[in-house]
Design an enzyme around this catalytic site. Structure first.
Site, PDB file in Angstrom:
ATOM      1  N   GLU A   1      34.467  34.141  45.355  1.00  0.00           N
ATOM      2  CA  GLU A   1      35.804  34.537  46.127  1.00  0.00           C
ATOM      3  C   GLU A   1      35.680  35.978  46.474  1.00  0.00           C
ATOM      4  O   GLU A   1      35.998  36.321  47.494  1.00  0.00           O
ATOM      5  CB  GLU A   1      36.721  34.100  45.582  1.00  0.00           C
ATOM      6  CG  GLU A   1      37.880  34.124  46.499  1.00  0.00           C
ATOM      7  CD  GLU A   1      38.875  35.446  46.344  1.00  0.00           C
ATOM      8  OE1 GLU A   1      39.713  35.878  47.417  1.00  0.00           O
ATOM      9  OE2 GLU A   1      38.477  36.211  45.484  1.00  0.00           O
TER      10      GLU A   1
ATOM     11  N   ASP B   1      35.037  33.037  39.903  1.00  0.00           N
ATOM     12  CA  ASP B   1      34.418  34.409  39.676  1.00  0.00           C
ATOM     13  C   ASP B   1      35.462  35.274  39.558  1.00  0.00           C
ATOM     14  O   ASP B   1      36.541  35.138  39.930  1.00  0.00           O
ATOM     15  CB  ASP B   1      33.526  34.695  41.161  1.00  0.00           C
ATOM     16  CG  ASP B   1      34.184  34.932  42.184  1.00  0.00           C
ATOM     17  OD1 ASP B   1      34.930  33.931  42.589  1.00  0.00           O
ATOM     18  OD2 ASP B   1      34.243  35.756  43.022  1.00  0.00           O
TER      19      ASP B   1
HETATM   20 ZN   LIG Z   1      41.506  36.139  43.410  1.00  0.00          ZN
END
Ligand SMILES: [Zn+2]
Length: 377
Positions: free
Chosen positions: A134, A71
């Site tokens: 994340e 992401d």
């Molecule tokens: Zn990162």
């Protein structure tokens, strides 16, 4: 793989918009790429169009994990380039996620493909852990950890853009909301109500007093950090507020960790709640402990020696305040664990015109190959 193929793979990843969603599209693409090179991988659904990817090469008990998130943060306004089209200019590769961290992830993927293609002897397995989400709560890393993918891992390399620094520790992060319940009334008749802002203000004073003066600090990470970051309360100027709340963020250390902070917050609240009418309560929004691993672990030593060939004396060990997937992966791991955070990038992460030097991206393919070769000798 020749250089143009290496560029094509990174280009493909940048073209897939994974702003806090859609990581399954990258996972599916990488699964096919791995399959084309005879490497087995699993696409593991997390939710909606979001899926982690796990791939493995080699054989044996010793396991080296390479990890990167798929992401990115949002592109934002003001780019000179299309953020979702890899653009090369003067040796820099522009696009959202180039530095944070599609170059690092792609370098890991290609390193595994080349290790396999070259038939490099590996005394163990290399496992790729590609994660979702994340940037917001590390849900992909949490799922992989909960499902046991970290359990048998002996050493972990996370390709966050730290080069030429080697990370082995970072602060914890704790977000809480403190709610104050009162009784609304007209401001001309305060006796009929209870002002919810008053005890909240008292709490904030005491919290600032306590958590700005903990004395807790770490030689690598620096001082414990505390800030009240939002405050809300009341409905209109002529009404006694019936509710109020404040949100706050703590950046914690091993010596003053999340559990200790929460215990101290509860002590302050319990004390204030003894007064008539006061009703303070706490909501935990995010609770991630810090990461501590071996400063002189085998994986740190190996990585340091390899990267010195590329970056000379600029290679140094360190840590930071930011929370990454390591916070999830490292749950239950010992303090001398084999962890290194190292990947290609510069200071443009989360900014407009994010870029990565092309040579650094290509170097890291070789760096990850060498780390695997040497760790699994
Ligand atoms: Zn990162």
């Amino acid at each position: 793989m020749d250089e143009s193929e290496k560029m094509n793979v990174l280009s493909k990843l940048i073209s897939i918009n994974t702003v806090n969603d859609n990581e399954k599209d990258i996972a599916d693409y990488l699964q096919k790429l791995f399959a084309d090179h005879g490497i087995f991988s699993e696409v593991l659904p997390v939710k909606g169009n979001r899926a982690n990817l796990v791939a493995e090469i080699g054989d044996g008990d010793k396991i080296l994990a390479l990890s990167g998130h798929m992401d990115t943060v949002m592109a934002g306004e003001g780019w000179d380039y299309d953020p979702f089209k890899l653009t090369e200019k003067d040796g820099e590769l522009y696009g959202r996620g180039t530095t944070d961290m599609k170059a690092g992830l792609t370098a890991m993927v290609i390193a595994m493909i080349e290790l396999k293609e070259n038939g490099t002897p590996l005394n163990g397995k290399v496992r790729l852990l590609a994660t979702v989400g994340e940037e917001v709560g590390e849900m992909g890393a949490k799922k992989l950890t909960d499902d046991g993918y970290m359990q048998d891992v002996d050493a972990l390399v996370i390709g966050e853009p730290t080069a030429p620094y080697l990370g082995y520790t970072h602060m914890g992060s704790l977000d809480i909301r403190v709610n104050s319940k009162g009784v609304a009334a007209h401001s001309s008749m305060p006796d009929q109500g209870f002002n919810a802002i008053d005890p909240l203000v008292e709490f904030i004073h005491e919290a600032n007093d306590k958590f700005r003066n903990t004395g807790a600090s770490d030689p690598v990470l620096g001082h414990f950090i505390f800030n009240v970051t939002t405050i809300k309360g009341g409905t209109q100027v002529n009404a006694i507020p019936g509710s109020a709340s404040a949100e706050m963020n703590f950046r914690t250390l091993d010596s003053y960790n999340n559990d200790k902070v929460l215990a101290d917050v509860h002590t302050i609240i319990d004390q204030l709640n003894k007064a008539d009418g006061v009703d303070l309560s706490i909501e935990i929004m995010m609770n991630l402990n810090g990461v501590v691993s071996g400063k002189d672990s085998t994986i740190i030593d190996i990585t340091q020696n390899i990267e010195k060939e590329y970056f000379g004396d600029k290679v140094q060990k360190g840590g930071g305040a930011g929370t990454i997937d390591a916070a999830r992966f490292m749950v239950g791991k010992p303090k001398d664990y084999n962890l290194v955070i190292s990947g290609p990038g510069n200071q443009t992460m989360h900014k407009v015109n994010e870029s990565v030097p092309k040579s650094l991206y290509l170097d890291f393919i070789d760096i990850y190959k060498k780390i695997a070769e040497q760790y699994l000798k």
